[in-house]
Scaffold this motif. Structure first.
Motif, PDB file in Angstrom:
ATOM      1  N   SER A  28       0.884  -1.148  -0.064  1.00  0.00           N
ATOM      2  CA  SER A  28       0.091   0.148  -0.014  1.00  0.00           C
ATOM      3  C   SER A  28       0.962   1.401  -0.027  1.00  0.00           C
ATOM      4  N   ASP A  29       0.284   2.469  -0.345  1.00  0.00           N
ATOM      5  CA  ASP A  29       1.073   3.581  -0.434  1.00  0.00           C
ATOM      6  C   ASP A  29       1.945   4.084   0.902  1.00  0.00           C
ATOM      7  N   PRO A  48       5.146   7.699   3.264  1.00  0.00           N
ATOM      8  CA  PRO A  48       5.175   7.110   1.933  1.00  0.00           C
ATOM      9  C   PRO A  48       5.796   5.706   2.400  1.00  0.00           C
ATOM     10  N   HIS A  49       5.291   4.721   2.028  1.00  0.00           N
ATOM     11  CA  HIS A  49       6.031   3.111   1.931  1.00  0.00           C
ATOM     12  C   HIS A  49       7.511   3.610   1.452  1.00  0.00           C
ATOM     13  N   GLU A  50       8.427   3.509   1.874  1.00  0.00           N
ATOM     14  CA  GLU A  50       9.697   3.632   1.589  1.00  0.00           C
ATOM     15  C   GLU A  50      10.766   2.937   2.137  1.00  0.00           C
ATOM     16  N   TRP A 124      -6.952   0.725  -0.489  1.00  0.00           N
ATOM     17  CA  TRP A 124      -6.178  -0.424  -0.649  1.00  0.00           C
ATOM     18  C   TRP A 124      -6.872  -1.872  -0.166  1.00  0.00           C
ATOM     19  N   VAL A 125      -7.863  -1.789   0.788  1.00  0.00           N
ATOM     20  CA  VAL A 125      -8.389  -2.872   1.187  1.00  0.00           C
ATOM     21  C   VAL A 125      -9.439  -3.169  -0.016  1.00  0.00           C
ATOM     22  N   PRO A 126      -9.155  -4.476  -0.827  1.00  0.00           N
ATOM     23  CA  PRO A 126      -9.721  -4.595  -2.095  1.00  0.00           C
ATOM     24  C   PRO A 126     -11.304  -5.413  -1.704  1.00  0.00           C
ATOM     25  N   SER A 127     -11.690  -5.437  -2.755  1.00  0.00           N
ATOM     26  CA  SER A 127     -13.147  -5.966  -2.793  1.00  0.00           C
ATOM     27  C   SER A 127     -13.460  -7.311  -3.498  1.00  0.00           C
ATOM     28  N   ILE A 159       3.610  -2.147   7.483  1.00  0.00           N
ATOM     29  CA  ILE A 159       3.399  -2.067   6.205  1.00  0.00           C
ATOM     30  C   ILE A 159       2.197  -2.956   5.779  1.00  0.00           C
ATOM     31  N   CYS A 160       1.713  -2.645   4.698  1.00  0.00           N
ATOM     32  CA  CYS A 160       0.405  -3.498   4.450  1.00  0.00           C
ATOM     33  C   CYS A 160       0.673  -4.187   2.717  1.00  0.00           C
ATOM     34  N   GLY A 161       0.197  -5.031   2.525  1.00  0.00           N
ATOM     35  CA  GLY A 161       0.356  -5.586   1.136  1.00  0.00           C
ATOM     36  C   GLY A 161      -0.995  -6.504   0.801  1.00  0.00           C
TER      37      GLY A 161
END
Ligand SMILES: *Cc1c(COP(=O)(O)O)cnc(C)c1O
Length: 351
Positions: A28-29, A48-50, A124-127, A159-161
């Protein structure tokens, strides 16, 4: 907890191929970070994810003071975001921290940092069916110091993926009787790097013989089964669901705990007791074993189709539609996706 937020200029969401999410192929961002110094947590921030900067003398790289967690957020039909049992992960994280001589991260900070991060990355949580956002909290020592002592500085990160709704093919597992994952008095119950690094070599050896994963046995006699290294284990023998007890060599899985509670609720006969390798082999020989499956957050329930033991492969019959594992999977998923009443209070809904 006051959180500073620095947002991305442009979201990466447009680059995601939602028809092939895989597992953590896309992050995710944003990420959450906090620092521990002078005996306290501070500098809570969402960035930001870095990449992060590390000294080559960072004690974690040498001596491995590091722990992690894994949990998931789901989207219901109304588009609301549901987090599954984050309190369990918060508590387990701190049990891991204590064993690894690391500071604890207060439970309410743990929950709040996840919810605040998800509010920012909620898109970012998908449906897609059976998909979810995998949340990975971690903590490690940041001291640049060569020498063995507990760190003074730590960092906590989330972090989230994205996690796709893959159908898990039944897997082949080998009962490991040479190598050991955990011993009594050791760190097996802790979600710490050492457990996974030590398991790589035996797992790769087993993969050469066509096995996807191992069934670990006790380190003393290799006589009793323990767990699978990323999943806890369940067996259906003579129509009873059986899972090994916890102790300090088995990780206290949230999925395992949920399955035990659900089984009791659904009237499934469940026993928590030691299971010997002999009992498993005997019940494979006389066909009284009907199902074997692993249980963990990433795969939820992973049916096992072949068990290898001492150069022999034993096959477990194909699962029927009304198998105990598919009943449990359906019932667990309906709670996670908010399709049934949350009667155990497992869901934290993002508001
Ligand atoms: C994370 C993990 C599990 C599964 O735990 P869940 O909370 O259900 O995801 C099982 N065994 C080990 C060694 C693990 O690291």
């Amino acid at each position: 907890m006051k959180i500073n937020v620095k947002r991305v200029r442009e979201s990466n969401l447009t680059k995601v191929n939602f028809s092939d999410l895989g597992f953590c192929k896309y992050y995710s961002d944003h990420m959450f970070i906090a620092d521990y110094e002078d005996g306290k947590w501070s500098n809570f921030r969402i960035t930001p994810h870095e990449d992060i900067n590390l000294s080559p003398a960072c004690t974690t790289l040498h001596y491995g003071q590091t722990i992690f967690e894994g949990l998931k957020a789901y989207k219901n039909k109304e588009g609301e975001i549901l987090i599954f049992r984050p309190d369990k992960n918060a508590k387990r994280f701190n049990r891991s921290a204590q064993r690894m001589c690391m500071p604890t991260f207060p439970e309410k900070y743990f929950i709040q940092s996840i919810t605040e991060l998800l509010k920012i990355d909620k898109r970012w949580v998908p449906s897609e069916e059976n998909s979810s956002l995998y949340i990975r909290p971690l903590m490690f020592a940041m001291d640049s110091y060569i020498g063995i002592k507990p760190g003074d500085k730590y960092v906590f990160i989330i972090i989230c993926g994205l996690a796709g709704g893959y159908y898990s093919e039944p897997i082949n597992v080998k009962i490991e009787t040479k190598f050991t994952r955990a011993v009594s008095g050791g760190v097996g119950f802790s979600k710490t790097a050492a457990n996974y690094a030590a398991a790589l070599y035996p797992a790769v050896e087993a993969q050469k013989d066509g096995f996807h994963q191992l069934i670990w046995t006790d380190g003393k006699e290799h006589k009793y089964v323990e767990e699978s290294g990323t999943m806890n284990l369940f067996f259906v023998i003579d129509n009873k669901l059986i899972t090994p007890p916890l102790g300090d060599t088995v990780l206290d899985g949230v999925t395992r705990d949920s399955i035990i509670i659900l089984s009791k609720d659904l009237g499934i006969d469940i026993e928590i007791r030691k299971i010997s390798v002999d009992e498993i082999i005997n019940s494979l020989d006389n066909n009284s074993i009907k199902e074997v499956f692993g249980a963990g957050t990433a795969a939820t329930i992973a049916p096992i189709k072949t068990i290898g033991y001492k150069n022999k492969k034993y096959h477990i019959p194909q699962l029927s539609r009304d198998s105990i594992s598919s009943t449990l999977l359906k019932s667990l998923n309906s709670i996670k996706y908010g399709e049934t009443e949350d009667k155990f209070g497992w869901i934290l809904k993002l508001n």
